[in-house]
Write a protein that holds these residues in place. Structure first.
Motif: not given
Length: 805
Positions: A194-207
């Motif tokens: 879950a930690e890896k999956s949520i971190a990947r979801a955050l990585k998908n969003v460019s700022i």
């Protein structure tokens, strides 16, 4: 309007320091303005002179730019479609093949030899080295995983969204499910995954600036010791990793995600408590009870949702109607439900759905057929492609209700890991982290494992130096490898002891071969066999493409075979269009040059000072400067010379001038046109058709210093443009030496007008220094005067007071 002499001000002079007139009653500032007026007038004069130079520079550049652009367009080999000085432009470019075998060859381009050569035969076509799979490379199966109709622990985060505010912007983070295109599989079943999956979801969003939310927001998960799946993931926390001092807050999300984190009341939570720090959630949010799993039955998980199937490119969705749950409450019922609904969507008998243990198997079929009273049972249809293309949250994915990934099909799943892609190969003893060793044409393909996706494997091969291109032919269910090298030079060889057999264990290899074409030239009895690595090649200026063989019996030319010849005609439309455009641009230059040299300047309109502009509107300034700029090059000797050169390209009475007129290009008889050219298109087209060779020579003939011949039309125009607007060499064209040009960058700061302006800048700087010195001196003198008068007034007051007493 105030004149420049009376109204000009200077920054160093207008800011007169100190106080004046308190004792003397004198208007000190006005007096000083008058006393320094002479110096200011000198500054104004130099500034106006500089502005005049600038406008003169612009006027020269407007002419030189036209000349440079004319030269680039009509005499440069970088513009083949309008290069009137090139013989190839005038060549016969409409080339077609002639003869009974002309369908085997296509042709384009220009060649002076097109009439004197023919193609006698094509022995063989060029082919690249290829490898093609013999049978299906996939296992041709589409099946679900093990379906559990009882209760299961289901992640409440998967497929949901959370909203984070970073600085002043809010971002949505999708907690995706399934497998990403790079092979990453989202999994929320354990604390670590879950930690890896949520971190990947955050990585998908460019700022922005190359950063993602994962660079500024961290995620921490904790697991419980209990073996109960519903408590295996006990807590999720987010932390701030920002170093730029921006505030990070959790501001919302989908209802499922907020409920899972125990913050369904997010709207009523204070801004302070929404803030995420380096330590994580605020104590208010950290103390909330999170429910990251829920227990649901199969029917609960799919109720009201849908799954989409794609069959041979057509996509349809099967909905799980809540009112029909009794129809799919067990595996047999679910199989019948799928088959019935798929038949409605794609046609009866095309897709068979059958239970297979605790899974469902989907197979493509050829519908029942009846011939002469005999019914043929459904047979497998290996040519059709069926896939589960998408589904609502909770249906597909590793932990979905159907235990099957979106994208799974009866073909290879290119985004899944190699060992899970459906490849028909032996993966016994192979783990996802084991290296996949591939060597093609002695080039190792590095960075691959059995966990790499087929898409990644093909991409690595294609971008390597192996010199091959691999493709997956989905409909045929085969791999194809094609050499990038042409003809017999290309090769495809696998390395010894590599793992290529995992991908290519049953295939056919075809070596590359060169094209062999027999060409005969006039004057020679013996044809020449040309060997080329590609079926498209250049033949003495013609672009030839061969697409079939003819004229050979074995290795010998067949006598009596009709050869392919070429018919070439002039592309009159292109030539007329280019010549028309050239004459138009030429006449515009003549018009511009003569306008510049014949426009008299109006001496009543001088360059404006800044103070004068302050008293005018923008429109007034524009109109004033338009009049002030006019006549900058009046009677300019260089432009007069340019005008004369362009008016008399050919000497009056010369044979070239007479020939040009006979071809339809003459000089205007209207004196006010100043030598503009006139095109008689009808006459010009007739000349192209009947005497194209002489017309070409008249335009393209080069100058000959030994005979004194100045060349044809374009050679003479080139001489003019080089003389006045040449951009290369140590010495540029006359106008560019005078004013510079953007087409010769070094000339921008190195030209005679710029040098004159630089000198003026020195004079203006010296005068400004002089003005400041004068002003400071007068201020000091007036200050001393005020001091003396003040002292005298004080003494007078004292005497009056003393005498009065």
């Amino acid at each position: 309007m105030a004149s420049a002499l009376t109204s000009i001000k200077n920054s160093s002079a207008s800011s007169i320091k100190g106080y004046g007139g308190l004792a003397s009653g004198l208007d000190r500032d006005t007096l000083i303005e008058g006393m320094t007026a002479s110096t200011k007038a000198k500054i104004a004069k130099q500034q106006k002179k500089k502005q005049t130079y600038l406008w003169t520079q612009e006027a020269y550049r407007s002419v030189s730019s036209k000349l440079v652009e004319f030269s680039k367009k009509y005499t440069s080999y970088t513009n083949q479609s309008t290069n009137l000085s090139s013989p190839s432009f005038w060549a016969r470019s409409n080339v077609t093949t002639v003869g009974a075998n002309s369908s085997y060859v296509s042709v384009s381009g220009r060649s002076s030899l097109s009439d004197s050569m023919s193609i006698m035969g094509v022995k063989q076509l060029a082919t690249k080295a290829t490898i093609t799979s013999n049978g299906n490379v996939s296992d041709s199966k589409l099946a679900t995983g093990s379906i559990n109709f009882g209760s299961e622990s289901v992640s409440t985060l998967e497929g949901q969204s959370l909203y984070f505010k970073y600085g002043t912007k809010t971002y949505s983070v999708s907690l995706s499910s399934g497998t990403a295109s790079d092979g990453f599989t989202y999994d929320y079943s354990t604390a670590e995954s879950a930690e890896k999956s949520i971190a990947r979801a955050l990585k998908n969003v460019s700022i922005g600036n190359g950063k993602t939310l994962a660079d500024v927001i961290g995620v921490q998960t904790t697991g419980a010791t209990s073996s109960d799946p519903t408590t295996a993931l006990a807590k999720v926390n987010f932390t701030s990793k920002d170093t730029a001092g921006n505030t990070i807050q959790i501001t919302g999300g989908t209802s499922g995600a907020l409920s899972a984190l125990g913050i369904s009341d997010i709207e009523s939570i204070s801004e302070e408590n929404k803030t995420i720090t380096a330590d994580g959630f605020s104590s208010e949010l950290n103390n909330r009870t999170q429910k990251l799993f829920d227990s649901k039955t199969f029917l609960d998980r799919i109720a009201g949702k849908g799954v989409s199937f794609t069959y041979n490119g057509t996509t349809q969705t099967i909905e799980f109607d809540k009112t029909r749950q009794s129809e799919y409450s067990d595996l047999n019922g679910l199989a019948n439900y799928f088959q019935t609904e798929l038949a409605k969507k794609f046609g009866s008998g095309r897709i068979a759905v059958t239970p297979d243990g605790d899974t469902l198997k989907f197979e493509t079929k050829i519908p029942n057929t009846s011939t002469n009273g005999t019914t043929k049972d459904n047979t497998n249809d290996s040519s059709s492609v069926l896939s589960i293309s998408s589904a609502d949250v909770g249906i597909t994915g590793k932990n979905g209700a159907l235990k099957v990934e979106s994208g799974e099909s009866n073909r290879l799943n290119l985004t899944s890991s190699l060992i899970n892609s459906g490849l028909n190969s032996d993966f016994d003893g192979k783990s996802a982290d084991k290296e996949l060793k591939l060597i093609i044409n002695n080039v190792p393909i590095t960075g691959l494992t059995y966990g790499s996706s087929m898409s990644d494997i093909m991409s690595k091969i294609n971008s390597s130096d192996a010199g091959v291109t691999i493709s997956y032919l989905q409909n045929a269910d085969k791999f194809s490898i094609v050499s990038k090298g042409d003809g017999s030079a290309g090769k495809i060889e696998f390395g010894p002891n590599d793992d290529s057999g995992v991908l290519f264990h049953d295939y056919t290899t075809k070596d590359g071969q060169d094209a062999i074409v027999s060409v005969k030239y006039d004057g020679s009895d013996t044809p020449v066999e040309l060997i080329r690595g590609n079926n498209t090649f250049n033949l003495d200026g013609l672009n030839i493409t061969v697409n079939g063989t003819f004229g050979y019996s074995g290795n010998t030319l067949t006598e009596g075979t009709e050869p392919i010849t070429f018919n070439a005609t002039t592309d009159a439309d292109s030539i007329v269009s280019a010549v028309t455009s050239m004459i138009k641009d030429y006449n515009e230059i003549i018009e511009l040059v003569n306008k510049e040299v014949s426009t008299k300047p109006n001496r009543s309109y001088e360059p404006l000072t800044d103070e004068q502009k302050d008293e005018m509107t923008d429109d007034q300034i524009k109109k004033w400067e338009e009049k002030a700029k006019a006549g900058m090059l009046f009677n300019d000797s260089e432009l007069r010379g340019l005008s004369d050169n362009m008016r008399f390209i050919f000497d009056s009475g010369s044979s070239d001038k007479a020939a040009l007129e006979s071809f339809g290009i003459s000089t205007s008889t209207n004196y006010s046109d100043n030598g503009k050219l006139v095109l008689d298109e009808t006459k010009f087209r007739a000349a192209l058709a009947s005497n194209s060779s002489d017309l070409q020579k008249l335009f393209t003939r080069q100058a000959d210093s030994t005979t004194g011949d100045k060349g044809g039309v374009m050679a003479r125009l080139t001489e003019i443009t080089e003389k006045y607007a040449g951009t290369t060499g140590a010495t540029k064209g006359i106008l560019i030496e005078r004013a510079g040009s953007v087409y010769a960058p070094t000339s921008i700061l190195k030209n005679s007008l710029q040098s004159a302006m630089d000198s003026l800048d020195d004079v203006i700087e010296r005068l400004n220094t002089q003005l400041k010195t004068e002003t400071d001196r007068y201020v000091k003198q007036f200050t001393n005067l005020e001091t003396l008068i003040s002292q005298m007034n004080s003494q007078s007051s004292w005497l009056s007071s003393s005498l009065g007493s």
